[in-house]
Scaffold this motif. Sequence first.
Motif, PDB file in Angstrom:
ATOM      1  N   SER A  74      48.027  -0.893  47.505  1.00  0.00           N
ATOM      2  CA  SER A  74      46.659  -1.338  47.783  1.00  0.00           C
ATOM      3  C   SER A  74      45.815  -1.406  46.515  1.00  0.00           C
ATOM      4  O   SER A  74      44.805  -2.111  46.472  1.00  0.00           O
ATOM      5  N   ASN A  75      46.230  -0.664  45.471  1.00  0.00           N
ATOM      6  CA  ASN A  75      45.492  -0.695  44.203  1.00  0.00           C
ATOM      7  C   ASN A  75      45.985  -1.785  43.262  1.00  0.00           C
ATOM      8  O   ASN A  75      45.383  -2.012  42.210  1.00  0.00           O
ATOM      9  N   THR A  77      45.978  -5.212  42.389  1.00  0.00           N
ATOM     10  CA  THR A  77      45.211  -6.421  42.692  1.00  0.00           C
ATOM     11  C   THR A  77      45.575  -7.591  41.793  1.00  0.00           C
ATOM     12  O   THR A  77      45.157  -8.719  42.060  1.00  0.00           O
ATOM     13  N   ASN A  78      46.365  -7.331  40.730  1.00  0.00           N
ATOM     14  CA  ASN A  78      46.748  -8.405  39.814  1.00  0.00           C
ATOM     15  C   ASN A  78      48.161  -8.171  39.303  1.00  0.00           C
ATOM     16  O   ASN A  78      48.626  -7.025  39.218  1.00  0.00           O
ATOM     17  N   GLN A 110      53.338 -14.557  48.835  1.00  0.00           N
ATOM     18  CA  GLN A 110      52.184 -15.228  48.240  1.00  0.00           C
ATOM     19  C   GLN A 110      52.680 -16.227  47.208  1.00  0.00           C
ATOM     20  O   GLN A 110      53.707 -16.011  46.557  1.00  0.00           O
ATOM     21  N   LYS A 132      45.807 -13.146  40.646  1.00  0.00           N
ATOM     22  CA  LYS A 132      45.154 -12.281  41.625  1.00  0.00           C
ATOM     23  C   LYS A 132      46.049 -12.137  42.851  1.00  0.00           C
ATOM     24  O   LYS A 132      46.556 -13.122  43.388  1.00  0.00           O
ATOM     25  N   VAL A 133      46.231 -10.903  43.304  1.00  0.00           N
ATOM     26  CA  VAL A 133      47.125 -10.605  44.426  1.00  0.00           C
ATOM     27  C   VAL A 133      46.295 -10.162  45.625  1.00  0.00           C
ATOM     28  O   VAL A 133      45.414  -9.302  45.493  1.00  0.00           O
ATOM     29  N   ILE A 134      46.557 -10.744  46.798  1.00  0.00           N
ATOM     30  CA  ILE A 134      45.844 -10.336  48.008  1.00  0.00           C
ATOM     31  C   ILE A 134      46.476  -9.068  48.584  1.00  0.00           C
ATOM     32  O   ILE A 134      47.606  -8.702  48.240  1.00  0.00           O
ATOM     33  N   ARG A 135      45.758  -8.410  49.478  1.00  0.00           N
ATOM     34  CA  ARG A 135      46.141  -7.076  49.948  1.00  0.00           C
ATOM     35  C   ARG A 135      47.467  -7.052  50.700  1.00  0.00           C
ATOM     36  O   ARG A 135      48.189  -6.051  50.681  1.00  0.00           O
ATOM     37  N   THR A 137      50.194  -8.801  50.141  1.00  0.00           N
ATOM     38  CA  THR A 137      51.375  -9.245  49.392  1.00  0.00           C
ATOM     39  C   THR A 137      52.400  -8.134  49.217  1.00  0.00           C
ATOM     40  O   THR A 137      53.593  -8.311  49.485  1.00  0.00           O
ATOM     41  N   SER A 139      52.168  -5.037  50.702  1.00  0.00           N
ATOM     42  CA  SER A 139      51.825  -3.986  51.668  1.00  0.00           C
ATOM     43  C   SER A 139      53.047  -3.366  52.332  1.00  0.00           C
ATOM     44  O   SER A 139      52.931  -2.330  52.984  1.00  0.00           O
TER      45      SER A 139
END
Length: 550
Positions: A74-75, A77-78, A110, A132-135, A137, A139
Motif C-alpha cells: 500500500s506504500n 505508489t511508484n 496495470q 505512478k502505481v494505483i493501489r 496493482t 495488493s
Amino acid sequence: MNWEFPEPSVLNLRGILLTLPNNTLLVSQIESNNTWSFLTTDMPNYSGNWDHGYSNLLINSTSPSINDTIFNPSNLTNITITYNQPVELSDGNIWIYRIDNSVAQNITRQFVNANNYDFCFISEDGLTVTIKVIRSTFSYPNSQFYVKIDNNFVRSKVYGEPLKGINDNIWNFNTAPIKDETYAGTASGVLRLTIEGTQYYEKLNSTGQDDFFFDLIDELSKILSIDSKRLNSNKKTQVDDTIGRDPQIFICIEIRSSKDERGVQYIIDDLKVMIKYKHITSISLFNTTNYLDEDFGFEPRQNLWEKYKLRFMGVILALGVLVLLFFLAHKKESKGRSMAVLQLGLIIFDFVMDSLFVSFNGKNVKVLYIPSIVFLIVPIVVNTIWAFYIIFEENKSKPFMKWFTQYGKVVSLFTVLSGADIEALSILYSNVAGFEFFKAPFSIEGKGRIFGGSCLNIFLEDIPQMIIQILYLNSVVTYDIIPLLALVSSCLNLLINIVGRLFQTINLCRFGTKIWEPDQEKFGGIRDNVNLDGSTSHPNDVIKEEKGKK
C-alpha cells in the motif's frame, strides 16, 4: 573462444540464426526425412558490468529491484527505471503482471502508455522514468510480479531513436505474505454499465443477456484472480434515472467468502480501484468488463439503517409525536375516537410516500411505471369525486349545513385529504379531543357512503399499490429508503383498512347502525346519534327511526 559447433557449420537453405535474450545462439540445421533440428550454444557476454540483469545495457537500476520483496504494497505508489543515458518518453507501454501458475496467461494488473502524463513522468536530467502505481496493482500478498517494458517506450534524447525495453520475466519481484487477513462474509454490490454498454445489452435477446452476465463473471474472476464460483449475479437490471438523457443500467454482483482465497473486503477494494482506473487496468482489456462505467465504479450495498439513520429517526420521531397526540386526545375526551389521530397520520404518510415513489423511483422499473401512476391518480380522482358527492348530499340536511357553515375550512381540508383516502372524512365525526369541528352530524347514509368508498379503495388503491411495491422489490438492483417506506405504509394501510372494514361490517350486522347517547342540541337536532365508535350521526335519521318504531 571455445566453439562447440563443427567447422564448418552447415545451415539450412535459409541460413537461419537466432540469438535469444539470454545470449543463447540457435543454429538451424538442414531438414531431412520430414524432420528439423537446431544446435545451441551459449555466446560470451561482452557487456561486462553494463548489464545489470535486465538484458538491456541502457538500464542501470529499477525500483523495486530484481527479486526484491515488497513488505507493504500500500506504500508503493511508484516504480522507477533509471537509464545510463538521457532518454525521453516515446509511444510504448509499460506492463505490470501478476504471475499466476493456475491460468494459461498472466493477468495484467496495470499498464501505462508513455504518453499518459498523469501516470508517467521523467526527471529533468532525462535519466529516470517514474510510473505512478494505483493501489490495486500490488495488493495481492505472497505473490510474484514482473514488469515488462515495450520497445520504444523511451527513445534516445540525443538521437531520437527507439530504445529496447525489458522482456517478460526479467524484472521480477515479490510481495510479502500477510499474517492475518480480515475476514468478511458474503457481500454484494452494484455496477453500472456505460452508455455504450447499456445500448449493447438492451439489444441482446434473453439468451444473449444471460451470456453477457456469464462472460462478465468469467472475466472478473480472471481479473481478480479468484475462482469464478465466488462471483454470482441475479441478472437483474435497473435504470439509473439520476443522470442525463442517455439511460444507463445498474447490475448486481455478489462476492462470496472463501477460506482458501483472498477475503471479500480486499476483492471489493481492488474492484473499486480497477474499475475507476479501467483505462490502465485489465478491466478495459476484456470485451464485457470494458462496458463497466469508471465514473460509478463498484458500490457495495449498504445497510439502509446505516445509510439513512437520520431519516429513519425522523420517521420514528413523527410516530412518537402522533402517539403523544393520541394519548392527549384520549385524555381530553375519552369517548372520542382518538385512533383517528393515528389514522390521519397514516393517510398523509402513505400518500406522501406513494407520490415520492412515483416521482423518484417509478422509472427504475419501466414495466411498473405506468401502473404506479395509474393506481396513484385514479384513486385520487375517484375518492375526490366521491367525497364531494358525500358532502353535497349531507349539505341537504339543515343540521349538517349549519355545522358546515361554521367549520367550512376544516371540511375543505378533509375533503382534499380524502383524495388520498376516503376514510379521512370519517375523522370529521370522530369527536377527537372533544373538538366541535370533529362532531360533524353525518347521516347514516353518509357514513354508509364513506364505508362503501373505503371498501372500494382497498381494491382500487391499497392492493394494487402493495403488489407494485412487492414487484419493485423483486425487480430492482438497488433498494432505497423511499420504496422501503412506501412498501411499509402500503402494507400497514392495507392491513388496517381490511381489519377496520371487517369489524365495521360485523358491528353493523350485530348492533345495527346506531345506539343512543344523550347529548345537547347543538345544530338544530333533538339529540345526536352516537355510533359504536363514539362518533355522532345525523339527528334527522334518529327522528325517522323513531317514527318507524311507532
